[in-house]
Design a protein around this motif. Structure first.
Motif, PDB file in Angstrom:
ATOM      1  N   GLY A  56       1.846  13.285  -9.561  1.00 56.36           N
ATOM      2  CA  GLY A  56       1.803  12.471  -8.499  1.00 56.36           C
ATOM      3  C   GLY A  56       1.889  10.919  -8.913  1.00 56.36           C
ATOM      4  O   GLY A  56       2.153   9.970  -7.983  1.00 56.36           O
ATOM      5  N   GLY A  57       1.332  10.728  -9.957  1.00 55.12           N
ATOM      6  CA  GLY A  57       1.011   9.215 -10.443  1.00 55.12           C
ATOM      7  C   GLY A  57      -0.068   8.473  -9.631  1.00 55.12           C
ATOM      8  O   GLY A  57       0.001   7.446  -9.602  1.00 55.12           O
ATOM      9  N   CYS A  58      -0.615   9.319  -8.961  1.00 51.93           N
ATOM     10  CA  CYS A  58      -1.826   8.818  -8.155  1.00 51.93           C
ATOM     11  C   CYS A  58      -3.219   9.193  -8.597  1.00 51.93           C
ATOM     12  O   CYS A  58      -3.335  10.341  -9.049  1.00 51.93           O
ATOM     13  N   PRO A  59      -4.095   8.388  -8.891  1.00 50.41           N
ATOM     14  CA  PRO A  59      -5.618   9.178  -9.497  1.00 50.41           C
ATOM     15  C   PRO A  59      -6.047  10.088  -8.790  1.00 50.41           C
ATOM     16  O   PRO A  59      -7.160  10.494  -9.239  1.00 50.41           O
ATOM     17  N   VAL A  60      -5.880  10.169  -7.508  1.00 55.26           N
ATOM     18  CA  VAL A  60      -6.665  11.161  -6.625  1.00 55.26           C
ATOM     19  C   VAL A  60      -5.850  11.495  -5.615  1.00 55.26           C
ATOM     20  O   VAL A  60      -4.686  11.381  -5.152  1.00 55.26           O
ATOM     21  N   LEU A  61      -6.255  13.032  -5.337  1.00 56.58           N
ATOM     22  CA  LEU A  61      -5.381  13.842  -4.659  1.00 56.58           C
ATOM     23  C   LEU A  61      -6.257  14.049  -3.373  1.00 56.58           C
ATOM     24  O   LEU A  61      -7.370  14.981  -3.617  1.00 56.58           O
ATOM     25  N   PRO A  62      -5.897  13.681  -2.245  1.00 59.43           N
ATOM     26  CA  PRO A  62      -6.725  14.085  -1.064  1.00 59.43           C
ATOM     27  C   PRO A  62      -6.582  15.425  -0.697  1.00 59.43           C
ATOM     28  O   PRO A  62      -5.741  16.082  -0.682  1.00 59.43           O
ATOM     29  N   VAL A  63      -7.798  16.006  -0.194  1.00 60.29           N
ATOM     30  CA  VAL A  63      -7.864  17.311   0.113  1.00 60.29           C
ATOM     31  C   VAL A  63      -8.045  17.379   1.848  1.00 60.29           C
ATOM     32  O   VAL A  63      -8.986  16.718   2.127  1.00 60.29           O
ATOM     33  N   LEU A  64      -6.993  17.809   2.505  1.00 60.41           N
ATOM     34  CA  LEU A  64      -7.020  17.760   3.879  1.00 60.41           C
ATOM     35  C   LEU A  64      -7.364  19.122   4.570  1.00 60.41           C
ATOM     36  O   LEU A  64      -6.821  20.053   4.130  1.00 60.41           O
ATOM     37  N   ALA A  65      -8.255  18.982   5.617  1.00 60.22           N
ATOM     38  CA  ALA A  65      -8.654  20.291   6.065  1.00 60.22           C
ATOM     39  C   ALA A  65      -7.392  20.704   7.226  1.00 60.22           C
ATOM     40  O   ALA A  65      -6.532  19.876   7.276  1.00 60.22           O
ATOM     41  N   MET A 100       0.647  -1.088   0.057  1.00 54.18           N
ATOM     42  CA  MET A 100      -0.041  -0.258  -0.034  1.00 54.18           C
ATOM     43  C   MET A 100       0.969   1.332   0.019  1.00 54.18           C
ATOM     44  O   MET A 100       1.875   1.293   0.778  1.00 54.18           O
ATOM     45  N   ARG A 101       0.636   2.278  -0.864  1.00 51.97           N
ATOM     46  CA  ARG A 101       1.203   3.328  -0.885  1.00 51.97           C
ATOM     47  C   ARG A 101       0.763   4.311   0.312  1.00 51.97           C
ATOM     48  O   ARG A 101      -0.118   4.610   0.654  1.00 51.97           O
ATOM     49  N   THR A 102       1.974   5.211   0.824  1.00 54.05           N
ATOM     50  CA  THR A 102       1.535   5.997   2.144  1.00 54.05           C
ATOM     51  C   THR A 102       2.339   7.274   1.547  1.00 54.05           C
ATOM     52  O   THR A 102       1.945   8.342   2.521  1.00 54.05           O
ATOM     53  N   ASP A 103       3.048   7.363   0.505  1.00 54.30           N
ATOM     54  CA  ASP A 103       3.691   8.536   0.320  1.00 54.30           C
ATOM     55  C   ASP A 103       3.062   9.202  -0.803  1.00 54.30           C
ATOM     56  O   ASP A 103       3.349   9.207  -1.963  1.00 54.30           O
ATOM     57  N   PHE A 104       2.059  10.047  -0.420  1.00 58.13           N
ATOM     58  CA  PHE A 104       1.194  10.689  -1.472  1.00 58.13           C
ATOM     59  C   PHE A 104       1.136  12.297  -1.258  1.00 58.13           C
ATOM     60  O   PHE A 104       1.247  12.469   0.034  1.00 58.13           O
ATOM     61  N   ALA A 105       1.001  12.907  -2.479  1.00 58.84           N
ATOM     62  CA  ALA A 105       0.618  14.392  -2.170  1.00 58.84           C
ATOM     63  C   ALA A 105      -0.626  14.891  -1.605  1.00 58.84           C
ATOM     64  O   ALA A 105      -1.542  14.033  -2.054  1.00 58.84           O
ATOM     65  N   THR A 106      -0.863  15.789  -1.019  1.00 60.12           N
ATOM     66  CA  THR A 106      -2.303  16.382  -0.595  1.00 60.12           C
ATOM     67  C   THR A 106      -2.348  17.753  -1.072  1.00 60.12           C
ATOM     68  O   THR A 106      -1.399  18.212  -1.368  1.00 60.12           O
ATOM     69  N   ALA A 107      -3.587  18.098  -0.850  1.00 58.35           N
ATOM     70  CA  ALA A 107      -3.938  19.576  -0.865  1.00 58.35           C
ATOM     71  C   ALA A 107      -4.699  20.289  -0.020  1.00 58.35           C
ATOM     72  O   ALA A 107      -5.123  19.366   0.966  1.00 58.35           O
ATOM     73  N   ALA A 108      -4.685  21.442   0.151  1.00 54.00           N
ATOM     74  CA  ALA A 108      -5.693  22.127   1.208  1.00 54.00           C
ATOM     75  C   ALA A 108      -6.833  22.803   0.444  1.00 54.00           C
ATOM     76  O   ALA A 108      -6.701  23.169  -0.550  1.00 54.00           O
ATOM     77  N   PRO A 109      -7.850  22.932   1.180  1.00 53.48           N
ATOM     78  CA  PRO A 109      -9.110  23.371   0.634  1.00 53.48           C
ATOM     79  C   PRO A 109      -8.994  24.823   0.191  1.00 53.48           C
ATOM     80  O   PRO A 109      -9.665  25.289  -0.664  1.00 53.48           O
ATOM     81  N   THR A 110      -7.887  25.664   0.609  1.00 53.18           N
ATOM     82  CA  THR A 110      -7.697  26.948  -0.052  1.00 53.18           C
ATOM     83  C   THR A 110      -6.785  27.081  -0.786  1.00 53.18           C
ATOM     84  O   THR A 110      -6.576  27.984  -1.483  1.00 53.18           O
ATOM     85  N   GLU A 111      -6.226  26.031  -1.279  1.00 60.64           N
ATOM     86  CA  GLU A 111      -5.197  25.909  -2.549  1.00 60.64           C
ATOM     87  C   GLU A 111      -5.768  26.068  -3.856  1.00 60.64           C
ATOM     88  O   GLU A 111      -6.961  25.826  -3.982  1.00 60.64           O
TER      89      GLU A 111
END
Length: 82
Positions: free
Chosen positions: A24-33, A1-12
């Motif tokens: 990033g090579g990942c189909p989803v970018l998590p948006v973190l509060a 399982m991959r644990t090193d992925f990029a994230t975004a902020a809601p204000t980005e």
């Protein structure tokens, strides 16, 4: 399982988050509060749907309402994006 992925902020800005998603090579970018909780998910499909809706509304000649989500690359990501 991959644990090193990029994230975004809601204000980005959408253009920056989309670039990171594409690189990033990942189909989803998590948006973190701010507190680190998951606020949403950004996918290329989400962005494509947004662009198509905005183009359809513009072509129809109607006013394009400001969506709850990002309307342009310079707009911040919405809370709960994706």
């Amino acid at each position: 399982m991959r644990t090193d992925f990029a994230t975004a902020a809601p204000t980005e800005m959408l253009d920056r988050a989309l670039a990171r998603l594409q690189e990033g090579g990942c189909p989803v970018l998590p948006v973190l509060a701010a507190d680190g909780r998951l606020a949403g998910l950004l996918t290329a499909e989400n962005v494509g749907e947004l662009v198509m809706i905005r183009q359809a509304l513009t072509a129809r000649g109607g006013a394009v309402p400001r969506p709850a989500g990002p309307a342009a690359p310079s707009d911040p990501l919405p809370e709960g994006a994706g």
